[in-house]
Design an enzyme around this catalytic site. Structure first.
Site, mmCIF file in Angstrom:
data_model
loop_
_atom_site.group_PDB
_atom_site.id
_atom_site.type_symbol
_atom_site.label_atom_id
_atom_site.label_comp_id
_atom_site.label_asym_id
_atom_site.label_seq_id
_atom_site.Cartn_x
_atom_site.Cartn_y
_atom_site.Cartn_z
ATOM 1 N N CYS A 286 -5.369 0.807 -0.798
ATOM 2 C CA CYS A 286 -4.774 -0.333 -0.093
ATOM 3 C C CYS A 286 -3.673 -0.864 -0.996
ATOM 4 C CB CYS A 286 -5.811 -1.420 0.170
ATOM 5 S SG CYS A 286 -5.091 -2.934 0.882
ATOM 6 N N THR B 290 2.921 -4.021 4.443
ATOM 7 C CA THR B 290 2.507 -5.301 5.027
ATOM 8 C C THR B 290 3.441 -6.395 4.517
ATOM 9 O OG1 THR B 290 1.055 -5.845 3.180
ATOM 10 C CG2 THR B 290 0.069 -4.602 4.986
ATOM 11 N N ARG C 240 -5.835 -9.220 2.827
ATOM 12 C CA ARG C 240 -5.019 -9.400 1.623
ATOM 13 C C ARG C 240 -3.720 -10.126 1.923
ATOM 14 N NH1 ARG C 240 -8.744 -6.344 3.358
ATOM 15 N NH2 ARG C 240 -7.301 -4.712 3.963
ATOM 16 N N CYS D 116 1.935 1.187 3.024
ATOM 17 C CA CYS D 116 0.671 0.616 3.478
ATOM 18 C C CYS D 116 -0.159 1.825 3.864
ATOM 19 C CB CYS D 116 0.862 -0.302 4.681
ATOM 20 S SG CYS D 116 -0.704 -0.750 5.457
ATOM 21 N N LYS E 8 -5.329 -0.230 12.301
ATOM 22 C CA LYS E 8 -6.616 -0.818 11.892
ATOM 23 C C LYS E 8 -7.545 -0.985 13.092
ATOM 24 C CE LYS E 8 -4.992 -3.258 7.715
ATOM 25 N NZ LYS E 8 -5.826 -2.593 6.702
ATOM 26 N N THR F 189 -1.660 -3.478 -0.573
ATOM 27 C CA THR F 189 -1.634 -4.937 -0.719
ATOM 28 C C THR F 189 -2.695 -5.408 -1.712
ATOM 29 O OG1 THR F 189 -1.086 -4.896 1.649
ATOM 30 C CG2 THR F 189 -1.331 -7.051 0.607
#
Lengths: 250, 250
Positions: free
Chosen positions: A85, A129, A51, A199, A168, A87
């Site tokens: 999420c 992010t 994203r 995030c 991640k 983003t």
């Protein structure tokens, strides 16, 4: 018992954040045995393009993947959809325009929670992010509620982004937490009266008590909102006007 | 990169066991960023009637719920289905007969693993629900591989069942672990050379190192098998003959 709604989770961004949301949905649900829990359907397709890459660096638009996932959830019977999420929320207007099932918006829910916690004019620190920061998602949602958002300066944002990438990659450990603690404390020194772990990877490495101000976890806020909606304790979010949303997407 | 298969998880039995399986799938997948993870679709409908009640006490047959969930997963695009509930495996022949998508069987995978670990004639302790014990699922699967299964005596089985119910009520804590440690050590004293945590709630409260013999976690075995199949490292399980399965169900 009233008819319960089915929670759809459009997940996989990243996978551990989806696990975290589902666990928080279970923890939030008042239940003493399996049959009292809620029906949850999760579509976790981690092939959704990044994203932040799409928002900042001309990467592929994730919207078609998000629409495909939302349609799979709708087809399987989801009553409403949540997206763990932050983003990805930058793309939700176009996704919502393409599917009938309503979305429960994590950014709006978190901004509502902050507006309940703090007086108008308060300053909120955003750890997110680079894509979420640049999208202005939290800035706008907080400004609409009389709150001011601040983010770390560029060099500290780089540390936050590195910590998110490490989660991640599966590195949920102290070294990763330490990457993000400096920028978080910097936000507090700059006047933040609360910090948002904005995030969904960040609540995995930051906890209440790590900072001298409240740390708000949007994943937990979203879990609580989803359970309340599914149990019929509050209404389903209103779906935005299709005509308007389609025009916006074109 | 070869075409990857989509893992369908027929879950919610209980919800925390589904979280545990999904987390173990993520941990097992070789991935450094979101896009390298696997596409997982989870249908967690905890309203499936209690499996042990159906097997032992004339409770409602969960088969129609399991078939409905499997069809939702197939409709959403699952390539194959895993079920993180040992007891539900007693109903899988009828479910498999009703859906085209193949199942990866947790009991068979676990029995294969034990047959690799231990010589023929070895004794395996089974900690499970009363329903799984009574179904003979593990007894038959292990006997086919030359292994012998033993379960705790009735009064100790009651403790195991109480621990499973406590996990389903969210009590993942030391007191719950202690309920099951006595029966587990009893199995070792009775000759078990390995113990299977053969209810998906049990790996949440029992760990390798709690016992003087290997503790086998079928949830982890299933996660590893699912990842290997999804990555194309081993073939999809063969679907049993439809005709035969239908005859068996009638």
């Amino acid at each position: 018992m009233a008819e319960r709604l089915v929670i759809g989770v459009l997940g996989g961004m990243g996978p551990l954040a989806t696990v975290d949301l589902y666990r928080k949905i279970i923890e939030t649900t008042p239940a003493a045995r399996d049959q009292e829990h809620l029906h949850v359907i999760i579509d976790a397709d981690p092939s959704v393009p990044d994203r932040t890459e799409a928002l900042l660096y001309g990467g592929p638009d994730p919207t078609p993947w998000l629409i495909a996932g939302a349609r799979r959830l709708a087809g399987a019977g989801a009553s409403f959809i949540v997206v763990p999420c932050n983003t990805a929320h930058a793309f939700l207007p176009q996704v919502q325009a393409a599917v009938e099932v309503p979305f429960l918006n994590m950014i709006d829910e978190t901004a509502d929670r902050l507006a309940e916690m703090l007086p108008a004019g308060s300053t909120i620190g955003i750890l997110a992010t680079a894509g979420t920061v640049a999208s202005g998602l939290y800035y706008r949602a907080l400004a609409e509620r009389g709150l001011r958002a601040i983010a770390p300066p560029g060099d500290e944002q780089t540390l936050v982004s590195a910590a998110i990438a490490a989660v991640k990659a599966g590195q949920v450990e102290r070294a990763t937490s330490e990457l993000v603690l400096g920028p978080a404390l910097g936000l507090v020194r700059s006047g933040a009266q609360a910090v948002v772990a904005a995030c969904t990877e960040l609540p995995l490495i930051l906890r209440t008590g790590d900072l001298p101000v409240p740390l708000v976890d949007p994943t937990r806020v979203l879990a609580e909102a989803a359970v309340a909606v599914a149990l019929g304790q509050r209404p389903l979010p209103a779906t935005p006007s299709k005509g308007l949303a389609y025009r916006h997407a074109e």
